[in-house]
Design a protein around this motif. Structure first.
Motif, PDB file in Angstrom:
ATOM      1  N   ARG A  94      -8.744  81.233 -73.389  1.00  0.00           N
ATOM      2  CA  ARG A  94     -10.123  80.840 -73.703  1.00  0.00           C
ATOM      3  C   ARG A  94     -11.022  80.994 -72.477  1.00  0.00           C
ATOM      4  O   ARG A  94     -10.581  80.829 -71.354  1.00  0.00           O
ATOM      5  CB  ARG A  94     -10.195  79.382 -74.149  1.00  0.00           C
ATOM      6  CG  ARG A  94      -9.580  79.102 -75.490  1.00  0.00           C
ATOM      7  CD  ARG A  94      -9.693  77.632 -75.873  1.00  0.00           C
ATOM      8  NE  ARG A  94      -8.928  76.832 -74.910  1.00  0.00           N
ATOM      9  CZ  ARG A  94      -9.348  75.682 -74.378  1.00  0.00           C
ATOM     10  NH1 ARG A  94     -10.498  75.172 -74.731  1.00  0.00           N
ATOM     11  NH2 ARG A  94      -8.606  75.034 -73.504  1.00  0.00           N
ATOM     12  N   CYS A  95     -12.298  81.281 -72.722  1.00  0.00           N
ATOM     13  CA  CYS A  95     -13.319  81.330 -71.680  1.00  0.00           C
ATOM     14  C   CYS A  95     -14.262  80.148 -71.876  1.00  0.00           C
ATOM     15  O   CYS A  95     -14.768  79.934 -72.983  1.00  0.00           O
ATOM     16  CB  CYS A  95     -14.117  82.628 -71.756  1.00  0.00           C
ATOM     17  SG  CYS A  95     -13.160  84.068 -71.273  1.00  0.00           S
ATOM     18  N   ILE A  96     -14.478  79.408 -70.828  1.00  0.00           N
ATOM     19  CA  ILE A  96     -15.338  78.228 -70.907  1.00  0.00           C
ATOM     20  C   ILE A  96     -16.464  78.374 -69.887  1.00  0.00           C
ATOM     21  O   ILE A  96     -16.201  78.465 -68.690  1.00  0.00           O
ATOM     22  CB  ILE A  96     -14.538  76.935 -70.634  1.00  0.00           C
ATOM     23  CG1 ILE A  96     -13.411  76.810 -71.662  1.00  0.00           C
ATOM     24  CG2 ILE A  96     -15.453  75.723 -70.631  1.00  0.00           C
ATOM     25  CD1 ILE A  96     -12.458  75.668 -71.400  1.00  0.00           C
ATOM     26  N   PRO A  97     -17.720  78.422 -70.365  1.00  0.00           N
ATOM     27  CA  PRO A  97     -18.848  78.501 -69.422  1.00  0.00           C
ATOM     28  C   PRO A  97     -19.218  77.097 -68.914  1.00  0.00           C
ATOM     29  O   PRO A  97     -19.083  76.105 -69.637  1.00  0.00           O
ATOM     30  CB  PRO A  97     -19.977  79.084 -70.282  1.00  0.00           C
ATOM     31  CG  PRO A  97     -19.653  78.625 -71.667  1.00  0.00           C
ATOM     32  CD  PRO A  97     -18.145  78.528 -71.753  1.00  0.00           C
ATOM     33  N   ARG A  98     -19.664  77.025 -67.681  1.00  0.00           N
ATOM     34  CA  ARG A  98     -20.124  75.765 -67.080  1.00  0.00           C
ATOM     35  C   ARG A  98     -21.303  76.078 -66.183  1.00  0.00           C
ATOM     36  O   ARG A  98     -21.439  77.193 -65.680  1.00  0.00           O
ATOM     37  CB  ARG A  98     -19.027  75.115 -66.228  1.00  0.00           C
ATOM     38  CG  ARG A  98     -17.848  74.610 -66.989  1.00  0.00           C
ATOM     39  CD  ARG A  98     -18.167  73.234 -67.584  1.00  0.00           C
ATOM     40  NE  ARG A  98     -16.979  72.620 -68.127  1.00  0.00           N
ATOM     41  CZ  ARG A  98     -16.660  72.598 -69.394  1.00  0.00           C
ATOM     42  NH1 ARG A  98     -17.436  73.178 -70.285  1.00  0.00           N
ATOM     43  NH2 ARG A  98     -15.582  72.007 -69.817  1.00  0.00           N
ATOM     44  N   GLN A  99     -22.128  75.073 -65.952  1.00  0.00           N
ATOM     45  CA  GLN A  99     -23.184  75.223 -64.954  1.00  0.00           C
ATOM     46  C   GLN A  99     -23.534  73.879 -64.333  1.00  0.00           C
ATOM     47  O   GLN A  99     -23.386  72.834 -64.955  1.00  0.00           O
ATOM     48  CB  GLN A  99     -24.415  75.919 -65.510  1.00  0.00           C
ATOM     49  CG  GLN A  99     -25.113  75.265 -66.642  1.00  0.00           C
ATOM     50  CD  GLN A  99     -26.280  76.134 -67.097  1.00  0.00           C
ATOM     51  OE1 GLN A  99     -26.327  77.337 -66.872  1.00  0.00           O
ATOM     52  NE2 GLN A  99     -27.243  75.521 -67.748  1.00  0.00           N
ATOM     53  N   TRP A 100     -23.938  73.965 -63.062  1.00  0.00           N
ATOM     54  CA  TRP A 100     -24.294  72.791 -62.280  1.00  0.00           C
ATOM     55  C   TRP A 100     -25.537  73.123 -61.479  1.00  0.00           C
ATOM     56  O   TRP A 100     -25.833  74.272 -61.205  1.00  0.00           O
ATOM     57  CB  TRP A 100     -23.220  72.447 -61.246  1.00  0.00           C
ATOM     58  CG  TRP A 100     -21.870  72.180 -61.754  1.00  0.00           C
ATOM     59  CD1 TRP A 100     -21.321  70.959 -62.035  1.00  0.00           C
ATOM     60  CD2 TRP A 100     -20.836  73.141 -62.026  1.00  0.00           C
ATOM     61  NE1 TRP A 100     -20.021  71.128 -62.464  1.00  0.00           N
ATOM     62  CE2 TRP A 100     -19.702  72.452 -62.470  1.00  0.00           C
ATOM     63  CE3 TRP A 100     -20.756  74.529 -61.949  1.00  0.00           C
ATOM     64  CZ2 TRP A 100     -18.520  73.091 -62.813  1.00  0.00           C
ATOM     65  CZ3 TRP A 100     -19.590  75.179 -62.299  1.00  0.00           C
ATOM     66  CH2 TRP A 100     -18.489  74.445 -62.722  1.00  0.00           C
ATOM     67  N   ARG A 112     -25.508  67.721 -53.130  1.00  0.00           N
ATOM     68  CA  ARG A 112     -25.370  66.691 -54.163  1.00  0.00           C
ATOM     69  C   ARG A 112     -25.447  67.374 -55.517  1.00  0.00           C
ATOM     70  O   ARG A 112     -26.235  68.294 -55.715  1.00  0.00           O
ATOM     71  CB  ARG A 112     -26.465  65.631 -54.038  1.00  0.00           C
ATOM     72  CG  ARG A 112     -26.415  64.858 -52.749  1.00  0.00           C
ATOM     73  CD  ARG A 112     -25.163  64.026 -52.681  1.00  0.00           C
ATOM     74  NE  ARG A 112     -25.066  63.360 -51.387  1.00  0.00           N
ATOM     75  CZ  ARG A 112     -24.204  62.426 -51.128  1.00  0.00           C
ATOM     76  NH1 ARG A 112     -23.353  62.029 -52.054  1.00  0.00           N
ATOM     77  NH2 ARG A 112     -24.155  61.883 -49.945  1.00  0.00           N
ATOM     78  N   THR A 113     -24.638  66.920 -56.457  1.00  0.00           N
ATOM     79  CA  THR A 113     -24.575  67.527 -57.783  1.00  0.00           C
ATOM     80  C   THR A 113     -25.425  66.714 -58.753  1.00  0.00           C
ATOM     81  O   THR A 113     -25.266  65.500 -58.857  1.00  0.00           O
ATOM     82  CB  THR A 113     -23.112  67.566 -58.279  1.00  0.00           C
ATOM     83  OG1 THR A 113     -22.320  68.204 -57.291  1.00  0.00           O
ATOM     84  CG2 THR A 113     -23.010  68.311 -59.587  1.00  0.00           C
ATOM     85  N   MET A 119     -20.661  62.168 -56.365  1.00  0.00           N
ATOM     86  CA  MET A 119     -20.019  63.366 -55.839  1.00  0.00           C
ATOM     87  C   MET A 119     -20.782  63.935 -54.650  1.00  0.00           C
ATOM     88  O   MET A 119     -21.996  64.075 -54.685  1.00  0.00           O
ATOM     89  CB  MET A 119     -19.933  64.430 -56.928  1.00  0.00           C
ATOM     90  CG  MET A 119     -19.167  65.647 -56.532  1.00  0.00           C
ATOM     91  SD  MET A 119     -19.015  66.718 -57.988  1.00  0.00           S
ATOM     92  CE  MET A 119     -18.345  68.160 -57.251  1.00  0.00           C
ATOM     93  N   LYS A 120     -20.013  64.267 -53.596  1.00  0.00           N
ATOM     94  CA  LYS A 120     -20.581  64.892 -52.410  1.00  0.00           C
ATOM     95  C   LYS A 120     -19.788  66.168 -52.146  1.00  0.00           C
ATOM     96  O   LYS A 120     -18.568  66.175 -52.213  1.00  0.00           O
ATOM     97  CB  LYS A 120     -20.473  63.941 -51.213  1.00  0.00           C
ATOM     98  CG  LYS A 120     -20.989  64.506 -49.923  1.00  0.00           C
ATOM     99  CD  LYS A 120     -20.992  63.441 -48.847  1.00  0.00           C
ATOM    100  CE  LYS A 120     -19.976  63.775 -47.801  1.00  0.00           C
ATOM    101  NZ  LYS A 120     -19.974  62.844 -46.681  1.00  0.00           N
ATOM    102  N   THR A 121     -20.477  67.252 -51.849  1.00  0.00           N
ATOM    103  CA  THR A 121     -19.840  68.526 -51.535  1.00  0.00           C
ATOM    104  C   THR A 121     -20.273  68.951 -50.145  1.00  0.00           C
ATOM    105  O   THR A 121     -21.465  68.974 -49.848  1.00  0.00           O
ATOM    106  CB  THR A 121     -20.238  69.602 -52.561  1.00  0.00           C
ATOM    107  OG1 THR A 121     -19.880  69.151 -53.870  1.00  0.00           O
ATOM    108  CG2 THR A 121     -19.539  70.914 -52.278  1.00  0.00           C
ATOM    109  N   GLU A 122     -19.293  69.265 -49.307  1.00  0.00           N
ATOM    110  CA  GLU A 122     -19.560  69.757 -47.960  1.00  0.00           C
ATOM    111  C   GLU A 122     -19.035  71.183 -47.848  1.00  0.00           C
ATOM    112  O   GLU A 122     -17.995  71.506 -48.401  1.00  0.00           O
ATOM    113  CB  GLU A 122     -18.856  68.896 -46.915  1.00  0.00           C
ATOM    114  CG  GLU A 122     -19.299  67.452 -46.918  1.00  0.00           C
ATOM    115  CD  GLU A 122     -18.415  66.606 -46.016  1.00  0.00           C
ATOM    116  OE1 GLU A 122     -18.729  66.534 -44.815  1.00  0.00           O
ATOM    117  OE2 GLU A 122     -17.416  66.069 -46.518  1.00  0.00           O
TER     118      GLU A 122
END
Length: 188
Positions: A94-100, A112-113, A119-122
């Motif tokens: 299966r293919c699952i699309p996502r976006q942020w 920051r999301t 959630m923190k992304t470095e």
């Protein structure tokens, strides 16, 4: 007296051992460079998820059923936004699309999301050409993720990532299989 000498010897042995077995250096990327052009420009475009590392297997479970992931990062509608779209190929085909949407934090490497205040992304540089590392921290998890411009980076890139994260006490490791074709990224 004997105990003091023994303690001093153990102390110096610990210093020596620590200097020999230090973790390799990894430098953080600067979020906003000179003229606000250093970031995000070099990081826009297509990326492939290669591997992940975390202190425990549970923190990587979200990737257990994944064969491969392709990301496309573009500038958002505001100067401090990044739009991230992904297509996830599951092991079952299966293919699952996502976006942020990520928000840049001026003067730091934090992203920051949207919708995920916990959630923190470095972002961190990677010694391999076309590579980048992300450290995601959220409620109850932290993990390092390795991305590359190529779906099949040199093996030494993955080995360096695994060595670094293991040294930082991220003992669980996951390498995406990438056995199936990538899903197509949608244009919207």
């Amino acid at each position: 007296m004997f105990h003091q000498i023994w303690a001093a010897l153990l102390y110096f042995y610990g210093i020596l051992l620590n200097s020999i077995y230090q973790c390799p250096e990894h430098s953080q990327l600067t979020t906003l460079g000179v003229d606000d052009k250093e970031f995000p420009e070099p990081h826009l475009g297509q990326w492939y998820f290669i591997a992940g590392a975390a202190p425990t297997k549970e923190e990587l479970m979200t990737f257990d059923s994944v064969d491969n992931i392709v990301f496309n990062m573009t500038a958002g509608s505001a100067p401090v936004q990044l739009q991230l779209r992904a297509t996830i190929r599951m092991k079952d085909g299966r293919c699952i699309p996502r976006q942020w949407i990520y928000y840049l934090t001026e003067g730091s490497t934090d992203l920051r999301t949207e919708g995920r205040p916990d959630m923190k992304t470095e972002l961190f540089s990677n010694s391999c050409s076309g590579g980048i590392m992300l450290k995601e921290t959220g409620q109850g998890y932290q993990r390092f993720l390795l991305y590359n411009r190529s779906p099949h980076p040199p093996e030494k890139c993955v080995e360096e990532f695994q060595s670094l994260t293991f040294c930082l006490d991220f003992k669980a490791f996951l390498l995406t299989p990438r056995n199936q074709e990538n899903c197509e990224l949608s244009s919207n």
